[in-house]
Design an enzyme around this catalytic site. Structure first.
Site, PDB file in Angstrom:
ATOM      1  CB  CYS A   1      -6.439  -7.874   2.767  1.00 58.63           C
ATOM      2  SG  CYS A   1      -5.363  -6.442   2.568  1.00 58.63           S
TER       3      CYS A   1
ATOM      4  CB  VAL B   1      -0.916   0.079   1.268  1.00 62.21           C
ATOM      5  CG1 VAL B   1      -1.612   1.307   1.407  1.00 62.21           C
ATOM      6  CG2 VAL B   1      -2.120  -0.992   1.061  1.00 62.21           C
TER       7      VAL B   1
ATOM      8  CD  GLU C   1      -0.995  -7.689  -2.186  1.00 58.20           C
ATOM      9  OE1 GLU C   1      -0.535  -8.615  -2.437  1.00 58.20           O
ATOM     10  OE2 GLU C   1      -1.123  -7.421  -1.153  1.00 58.20           O
TER      11      GLU C   1
END
Ligand code: NAD
Length: 462
Positions: A281, A15, A156
């Site tokens: 995540c 990120v 991603e």
């Protein structure tokens, strides 16, 4: 561009680096901080430490024109910055709750150097209530600074495209001026979108409609992020639950979900059955939400169920293969294609493909794996008996079975005939449900999908 803010980004991860590449490409001087020398070294050399389409071009450009400044030193960067963005990692603790050590460490260190009018932006995914704890931390340090929650929604594999052609920018906080400054940062990126996309070699997705700018309460912004990920995880586990029923009844899960998803109230996205979700995540955001619920005496059993279904999928797939092999996996040569947790990235965190390769090895199969981008990252985390191949052909040659665990285009576009030529009548496990079952049967291959036992009509084309 003269009045643009100077930015510091705390954390050179997936990120942080993507964000820095964008702010720099939009003209902002951007300091990039990380304690990890390898990551900073890679950026200094003008390269991302992970694969992401278009990112290397932006990083190389930003470093060459001096707008991206990698440094491990907070004082050098934060003292100069109008906006400080925290994008440090938030892994899960063994009990599933969010480990906020990096978040608090970054905030404490930054607090020493924040300018009085600086805005501190939280981009890391944190449990609801964290923002107020950090505001308190700033106050205890005698630094009453503006705090804005600005959760990140990039995926991603399509990180830059997601950021350039975003669905929504969410900001949460109490200081209207600070919220406006953060919104402006994104508007600056948006107004430079065409030039940035050109430099990155990316083009706009078809039918893109402008994204929304959403300003809400601090706690709402924090909860929007984890709720969005939890809902997507729930959809995947829901599709997998129905796929198990389809397997027992002769229905085809693709036909089922095409029919279900045609209802506009439901939609088709993320109703895909297969080996389940992974990555850095979804698993931790789901467990973090469950833990946050428990902290407030709210039971999120619905998410516990989603988690349990997801964890069962690799084992379910292996059982299907074992049944097809007549009850034993021992001494079978199995090729696992796909180690990245999704196509388009080299990230192998909590990757189902990795898990499947290791489980098969433990069950006695001789496993060869191939991934177009993740082979190197995977090496240290695979069972040492797993052989890493350099090409599809090397992985699948003479294999008794193939398991496709990531839908990389090179696997999907490889024809059934080409697979058949190497497999010689073996078993093909489509753990992503992306292949045409009939075409594989026609090529003489025993095709196994997830929830695809039925006589699919709609998908019986080729
Ligand atoms: P990551 O692990 O790749 O990167 C985090 C970086 O922070 C590491 O390089 C680490 O060395 C650095 N770091 C740790 N402590 C630091 C400190 N005190 N100061 C400066 N840097 C420090 O993580 P990531 O995937 O980029 O995720 C970052 C956050 O964004 C997480 O909260 C994650 O949940 C969230 N997020 C990630 C994605 C994604 O697709 N990866 C998408 C949306 C949100």
């Amino acid at each position: 561009m003269g009045n643009q803010p100077t930015i510091t980004i705390l954390g050179t991860g997936y990120v942080g680096l993507t964000t820095a590449a964008l702010t720099a490409a939009a003209g902002m001087k951007t300091y990039l901080i990380d304690p990890n020398p390898t990551r900073l070294e890679s950026v200094r050399a003008g390269k991302s430490f992970f694969y992401e389409a278009g990112l290397d071009s932006l990083v190389a450009d930003g470093v060459a024109n001096g707008r991206i400044i990698p440094t491990p030193v907070y004082a050098e960067a934060v003292l100069q910055s109008d906006i400080v963005i925290s994008a440090v990692g938030t892994p899960d603790n063994p009990d599933g709750s969010s480990n906020l050590n990096y978040v608090f460490a970054a905030a404490s260190e930054a607090a020493q150097y924040l300018k009085p009018d600086a805005v501190y932006v939280q981009k890391s995914t944190v449990p609801v209530g964290t923002g107020n704890k950090i505001r308190q931390l700033f106050m205890n340090a005698g630094q009453n600074r503006a705090y804005v929650s600005n959760p990140e929604f990039l995926r991603e594999g399509t990180a830059l495209a997601d950021s350039l052609w975003f669905d929504r920018i969410v900001v949460g906080g109490t200081d209207a001026n600070a919220l406006a400054k953060v919104m402006q940062l994104y508007k600056d990126i948006e107004s430079n979108r065409t030039a940035i996309a050109g430099l990155a070699g990316l083009s706009a997705p078809a039918n893109y409609q402008s994204g929304a700018y959403i300003s809400v309460a601090l706690e709402s912004a924090e909860l929007i992020k984890v709720t969005a990920n939890a809902f997507l995880a729930l959809k995947i586990s829901f599709a997998n639950s129905i796929a198990l029923l389809a397997d027992q009844t002769g229905a085809d899960i693709l036909e089922v979900m095409d029919g279900v998803g045609a209802d506009k109230r439901i939609g088709r996205a993320f109703l895909n059955a297969g080996r389940g979700y992974g990555g850095g995540c979804f698993p931790k955001d789901v467990s973090g939400l469950i833990a946050a619920g428990l902290e407030h005496d709210v039971s999120l059993e619905i998410m516990e169920a989603a988690q349990a279904v997801n964890e069962g999928m690799p084992g379910y797939i292996i059982e299907k293969l074992q049944d097809a092999l007549g009850g034993s996996l021992e001494h079978t040569e199995v090729a696992v294609l796909g180690l990245a947790f999704k196509a388009g990235t080299s990230d192998i965190r909590r990757s189902p493909g990795m898990h499947i390769a290791n489980l098969l090895t433990q069950a006695g199969s001789a496993v060869r794996v191939f991934d177009p981008k993740a082979g190197q990252e995977a090496a240290g985390q695979l069972d040492e008996r797993v052989a890493i191949a350099e090409s599809i052909e090397q992985a699948i040659h003479d294999a008794g079975a193939i398991v496709v665990a990531t839908d990389w285009p090179e696997f999907v576009e490889y024809t059934p005939q080409a697979y058949a030529a190497q497999l010689q009548g073996g078993i093909f496990v489509d753990a992503m449900n992306v292949f045409n079952a009939q075409a594989f049967s026609a090529a003489g291959i025993h095709y196994i999908g997830i929830g695809r036992s039925g006589n699919s009509k709609e998908h019986a084309v080729l």
